[in-house]
Design a protein around this motif. Structure first.
Motif, mmCIF file in Angstrom:
data_model
loop_
_atom_site.group_PDB
_atom_site.id
_atom_site.type_symbol
_atom_site.label_atom_id
_atom_site.label_comp_id
_atom_site.label_asym_id
_atom_site.label_seq_id
_atom_site.Cartn_x
_atom_site.Cartn_y
_atom_site.Cartn_z
ATOM 1 N N GLU A 198 72.055 -35.442 45.123
ATOM 2 C CA GLU A 198 71.135 -34.666 46.047
ATOM 3 C C GLU A 198 70.016 -34.145 45.177
ATOM 4 O OE1 GLU A 198 73.578 -32.872 49.336
ATOM 5 O OE2 GLU A 198 74.381 -31.931 47.644
ATOM 6 N N ARG A 199 69.637 -34.462 44.158
ATOM 7 C CA ARG A 199 68.486 -33.738 43.269
ATOM 8 C C ARG A 199 67.253 -34.485 43.943
ATOM 9 N NH1 ARG A 199 69.670 -34.939 37.203
ATOM 10 N NH2 ARG A 199 69.960 -37.177 37.640
ATOM 11 N N ASP A 200 66.350 -33.483 43.816
ATOM 12 C CA ASP A 200 64.865 -33.994 44.185
ATOM 13 C C ASP A 200 64.061 -34.802 43.198
ATOM 14 O OD1 ASP A 200 64.144 -31.883 42.490
ATOM 15 O OD2 ASP A 200 63.469 -30.616 44.239
ATOM 16 N N GLU A 201 62.928 -34.772 43.113
ATOM 17 C CA GLU A 201 61.925 -35.759 42.219
ATOM 18 C C GLU A 201 61.909 -34.694 41.246
ATOM 19 O OE1 GLU A 201 59.574 -33.086 44.726
ATOM 20 O OE2 GLU A 201 61.052 -34.343 45.144
ATOM 21 N N LYS A 202 62.117 -33.489 40.971
ATOM 22 C CA LYS A 202 62.130 -32.442 39.916
ATOM 23 C C LYS A 202 63.484 -32.394 39.171
ATOM 24 C CE LYS A 202 57.677 -30.385 40.298
ATOM 25 N NZ LYS A 202 56.964 -29.082 40.361
ATOM 26 N N LEU A 203 64.467 -33.086 39.790
ATOM 27 C CA LEU A 203 65.834 -32.978 39.342
ATOM 28 C C LEU A 203 66.619 -31.773 39.478
ATOM 29 C CD1 LEU A 203 65.158 -34.842 35.943
ATOM 30 C CD2 LEU A 203 65.907 -35.950 38.199
ATOM 31 N N VAL A 204 66.119 -31.145 40.520
ATOM 32 C CA VAL A 204 66.823 -29.909 40.986
ATOM 33 C C VAL A 204 67.089 -29.948 42.505
ATOM 34 C CG1 VAL A 204 66.068 -28.447 39.217
ATOM 35 C CG2 VAL A 204 64.356 -28.990 40.862
ATOM 36 N N GLY A 205 67.345 -28.725 42.988
ATOM 37 C CA GLY A 205 68.035 -28.841 44.336
ATOM 38 C C GLY A 205 66.995 -28.523 45.635
ATOM 39 N N GLY A 206 65.588 -29.097 45.396
ATOM 40 C CA GLY A 206 64.472 -29.058 46.429
ATOM 41 C C GLY A 206 65.192 -29.409 47.884
ATOM 42 N N LYS A 207 65.981 -30.549 47.779
ATOM 43 C CA LYS A 207 66.359 -31.239 49.184
ATOM 44 C C LYS A 207 67.323 -30.254 49.599
ATOM 45 C CE LYS A 207 65.846 -36.053 47.414
ATOM 46 N NZ LYS A 207 66.594 -37.230 47.276
ATOM 47 N N VAL A 208 68.073 -29.569 49.007
ATOM 48 C CA VAL A 208 69.050 -28.714 49.637
ATOM 49 C C VAL A 208 68.521 -27.426 50.097
ATOM 50 C CG1 VAL A 208 71.496 -27.457 49.308
ATOM 51 C CG2 VAL A 208 71.054 -29.785 48.239
ATOM 52 N N LYS A 209 67.373 -26.955 49.256
ATOM 53 C CA LYS A 209 66.881 -25.851 49.734
ATOM 54 C C LYS A 209 65.904 -26.114 51.142
ATOM 55 C CE LYS A 209 65.513 -23.834 45.403
ATOM 56 N NZ LYS A 209 64.130 -23.435 44.518
ATOM 57 N N LYS A 210 65.359 -27.177 51.275
ATOM 58 C CA LYS A 210 64.966 -27.607 52.509
ATOM 59 C C LYS A 210 65.951 -27.721 53.775
ATOM 60 C CE LYS A 210 61.871 -31.001 54.780
ATOM 61 N NZ LYS A 210 62.644 -31.099 55.864
ATOM 62 N N GLU A 211 67.071 -28.354 53.304
ATOM 63 C CA GLU A 211 68.197 -28.323 54.417
ATOM 64 C C GLU A 211 68.585 -27.023 54.794
ATOM 65 O OE1 GLU A 211 72.888 -29.991 54.665
ATOM 66 O OE2 GLU A 211 71.543 -30.445 52.707
ATOM 67 N N LEU A 212 68.758 -26.105 53.952
ATOM 68 C CA LEU A 212 69.029 -24.587 54.315
ATOM 69 C C LEU A 212 68.112 -24.101 55.044
ATOM 70 C CD1 LEU A 212 71.139 -23.655 51.100
ATOM 71 C CD2 LEU A 212 72.087 -24.192 53.327
ATOM 72 N N THR A 213 66.750 -24.104 54.585
ATOM 73 C CA THR A 213 65.690 -23.629 55.333
ATOM 74 C C THR A 213 65.507 -24.036 56.700
ATOM 75 O OG1 THR A 213 64.346 -23.236 53.215
ATOM 76 C CG2 THR A 213 63.199 -23.147 55.261
ATOM 77 N N ASP A 214 65.541 -25.428 56.917
ATOM 78 C CA ASP A 214 65.831 -25.947 58.304
ATOM 79 C C ASP A 214 66.905 -25.374 59.098
ATOM 80 O OD1 ASP A 214 63.387 -27.333 57.490
ATOM 81 O OD2 ASP A 214 64.382 -29.289 57.155
ATOM 82 N N PHE A 215 67.945 -25.309 58.365
ATOM 83 C CA PHE A 215 69.148 -24.819 59.101
ATOM 84 C C PHE A 215 68.845 -23.297 59.728
ATOM 85 C CE2 PHE A 215 72.394 -21.628 58.275
ATOM 86 C CZ PHE A 215 73.474 -21.913 59.325
ATOM 87 N N LEU A 216 68.315 -22.487 58.794
ATOM 88 C CA LEU A 216 67.929 -21.375 59.267
ATOM 89 C C LEU A 216 67.102 -21.140 60.387
ATOM 90 C CD1 LEU A 216 68.393 -18.093 58.616
ATOM 91 C CD2 LEU A 216 66.746 -18.232 57.076
ATOM 92 N N ARG A 217 65.972 -21.906 60.223
ATOM 93 C CA ARG A 217 64.947 -22.028 61.496
ATOM 94 C C ARG A 217 65.897 -22.463 62.526
ATOM 95 N NH1 ARG A 217 62.345 -25.941 59.783
ATOM 96 N NH2 ARG A 217 62.901 -27.326 61.411
ATOM 97 N N GLU A 218 66.332 -23.418 62.710
ATOM 98 C CA GLU A 218 67.010 -24.005 63.782
ATOM 99 C C GLU A 218 67.969 -22.948 64.467
ATOM 100 O OE1 GLU A 218 69.228 -27.506 62.938
ATOM 101 O OE2 GLU A 218 67.119 -28.499 62.446
ATOM 102 N N VAL A 219 68.728 -22.177 63.685
ATOM 103 C CA VAL A 219 69.547 -21.184 64.252
ATOM 104 C C VAL A 219 68.797 -20.174 64.748
ATOM 105 C CG1 VAL A 219 71.304 -19.395 63.582
ATOM 106 C CG2 VAL A 219 71.430 -21.530 62.815
ATOM 107 N N SER A 220 67.763 -19.682 64.082
ATOM 108 C CA SER A 220 66.859 -18.622 64.641
ATOM 109 C C SER A 220 66.083 -18.858 65.921
ATOM 110 C CB SER A 220 65.819 -18.001 63.508
ATOM 111 O OG SER A 220 66.172 -17.966 62.167
#
Length: 436
Positions: free
Chosen positions: A305-327
Motif C-alpha cells: 500500500e505504499r505510495d510513490e514516496k514509499l510511505v502511507g499516503g494512499k492510506v492517509k487518503k483512504e482515512l481522510t475520505d472515510f472521515l469526510r463520507e462519515v461526516s
C-alpha cells in the motif's frame, strides 16, 4: 574441527562475556530525548562511544557522526524525515570489518535509543539484572539484546582466529523510537551492503517484512453549553456535544475495521491492519458539554500500500475520505467538518522470502536447532531504508516483541546466545571466512 564448529565453541565458552556485554549496554540509559517534556541531555552518545571502543579493539574501521536535518531536506515527505530535528550529542555509528575484501557484504543494523523506563518496575530498569535465566531492563528486548548479539557474533568469528572474505558493517543508529531519522541518515551517508540483518526482537523467527504505522488525531468540533439545562437546536445556537459526535465516528470506525479485517491481510502476518483508538481527549468541565474532542489513533498499512514516496499516503487518503463520507451523513459534522492531524508515518518494507539471503538466514537458524520459522512483524522497524536502496533485509533478534516498552521488560538469556550463533553462522555462510 571445522570453521563453524570453532566459532560455535567460542560462543559456548564465552556466554558469560556475551551476557555481561548486554548488561553494559543496558546500564547506559540511552533514552530518546523525544520522551522528555523538557530538553534533557541524551546518553545515546555515551553508548555509541562505548560500542565504538569495543569495536575498535576488534580492529574495525569506525566512523561516528551526528545527523544534520538540513542535509536531508531532499527526503521531505519520505520516511524518517523531520525538519529541524536536533541531533547534537546523538551520533550514528558505522564500524566496518574486512573493508576492501571481495566477498559478499553484510550489514548488521540496529538502533540504540530506548523509550523512557516509565513506572511499575520491580527491578532497576537500567541494571540488567538476570533472574531465572531472564535479563531484565529497558532495552533488553527493544533492542539492545539484538545489538549485543550482532556485535558478539562478529567478535566470535574474529576471536576464533578467522578473518572475513566479505565485509561486515556494524551500524548502530539513533532515533528509531521517534520516527527513524537515524536510519535515513545512515543510508544517506552512503553505507551499502549485499544483505542486512536488522536485529529487532522477533522471538528468533525470520521476519522479512514489517508493517507501516500511521499515528493521527481526529479533531471534532462541538459547541459548549450547560450540561444540566435544556438546549435549543444547534441551528438556533444550542449546544452540541463533541463527545457524542466522536462516538458517532467511533461506531463507523468499527465498521471500517470489519472491512479491513478482510481486505488488509498478509500471509506472514497473524493479525490484519486495523485502526486502533489509542486516546480519547475531550471536555473541560463536569457542567459543560464538550466543546471539542480528539480521537488519537494508530493505523497500520502493508508494503503493497505504499505510495510513490514509499510511505502511507494512499492510506492517509483512504482515512481522510472515510472521515469526510462519515461526516457528510451527519448535519452538524457536515457543516463543521472534522480534520485529521497526522503525527507519524513510520514506513514498512518487505523482502521476498525466496531471496537467497532470506533462505540463508532460515538455514542458519535451523542449523542451531531452531525451527527456522518465517513470520512478519506487525510493527515498524528501520528496515525500510535498507530495502528502499536495494538491500535485501530481514528482521531477526532475541526477545518477545510484545514485551517491548513494558515495565519489567526482559529477554531470555538463552535467546541472546542463540541469536549470536545464528548471526555468526550467517556471516560464515554469506560473507565466508578464512584463517587469519
Amino acid at each position: 574441527m571445522n570453521q563453524e564448529q570453532r566459532v560455535m565453541e567460542w560462543i559456548e565458552n564465552h556466554q558469560d562475556e556475551i551476557i555481561h556485554f548486554l548488561q553494559q549496554l543496558i546500564q547506559i540509559p540511552s533514552v530518546n530525548p523525544w520522551f522528555f517534556e523538557e530538553p534533557a541531555p541524551s546518553k545515546e552518545k555515551d553508548l555509541q562511544q562505548f560500542i565504538a571502543g569495543k569495536l575498535e579493539k576488534l580492529g574495525a574501521d569506525i566512523e561516528i557522526w551526528e545527523p544534520v536535518a538540513d542535509e536531508l531536506k531532499q527526503y521531505e515527505g519520505m520516511a524518517g524525515y523531520y525538519p529541524g530535528r536536533d541531533f547534537t550529542g546523538r551520533p550514528n555509528l558505522a564500524a566496518t570489518f574486512g573493508k576492501g575484501s571481495e566477498g559478499k557484504s553484510l550489514l548488521l543494523f540496529g538502533h540504540i535509543d530506548v523509550v523512557m523506563a516509565g513506572s511499575k518496575w520491580t527491578v532497576d530498569p537500567f541494571e540488567g539484572q538476570v533472574i531465572d535465566g531472564k535479563m531484565y531492563g529497558r532495552g533488553t528486548v527493544d533492542m539492545k539484546g539484538g545489538v549485543a548479539a550482532m556485535i558478539m557474533a562478529v567478535e566470535a568469528i574474529l576471536r576464533s582466529g578467522f578473518k572475513l572474505k566479505g565485509p561486515v558493517i556494524v551500524g548502530t543508529v539513533v532515533d528509531e523510537e521517534a520516527g527513524g531519522m537515524g536510519a535515513l541518515d545512515f543510508i544517506h551517508h552512503g553505507y551499502r551492503a549485499d544483505a542486512c540483518i536488522l536485529t529487532e526482537p522477533t522471538s528468533l523467527t525470520i521476519a522479512p517484512l514489517c508493517r507501516g504505522i500511521l499515528w493521527g488525531k481526529i479533531k471534532i468540533q462541538g459547541r459548549s453549553g450547560h450540561i444540566e439545562m435544556p438546549q435549543a437546536d444547534w441551528r438556533d445556537g444550542g449546544a452540541v456535544d463533541a463527545i457524542k459526535k466522536a462516538r458517532y465516528i467511533l461506531e463507523h470506525l468499527d465498521r471500517l475495521n470489519e472491512k479491513w479485517a478482510v481486505s488488509k491481510t498478509h500471509p506472514y502476518l497473524s493479525i490484519p491492519c486495523q485502526v486502533h483508538v489509542a486516546q480519547l481527549n475531550a471536555g473541560e468541565y463536569p457542567t459543560s458539554f464538550a466543546n471539542e474532542a480528539e480521537i488519537v489513533f494508530n493505523a497500520q498499512y502493508l508494503p503493497s500500500e505504499r505510495d510513490e514516496k514509499l510511505v502511507g499516503g494512499k492510506v492517509k487518503k483512504e482515512l481522510t475520505d472515510f472521515l469526510r463520507e462519515v461526516s457528510e451523513s451527519d448535519p452538524w459534522l457536515c457543516e463543521h467538518m472534522p480534520e485529521i492531524e497526522w503525527l507519524v508515518d513510520a514506513d514498512c518494507a518487505e523482502t521476498d522470502v525466496a531471496h537467497p539471503f532470506v533462505q540463508t538466514c532460515v538455514q542458519s537458524l535451523k542449523t542451531i536447532g531452531e525451527e527456522g520459522k518465517i513470520e512478519g512483524l506487525g510493527f515498524h522497524t528501520d528496515m525500510g531504508w535498507p530495502v528502499n536502496v536495494g538491500i535485501p533485509t530481514v528482521n531477526f533478534g532475541p526477545g518477545d516483541p510484545s514485551l517491548a516498552h513494558h515495565s519489567d521488560e526482559f529477554t531470555p538469556v538463552d535467546e541472546v546466545i542463540q541469536a549470536v550463533k545464528m548471526i555468526a553462522k550467517t556471516i560464515v555462510d554469506w560473507c565466508e571466512i578464512e584463517e587469519a
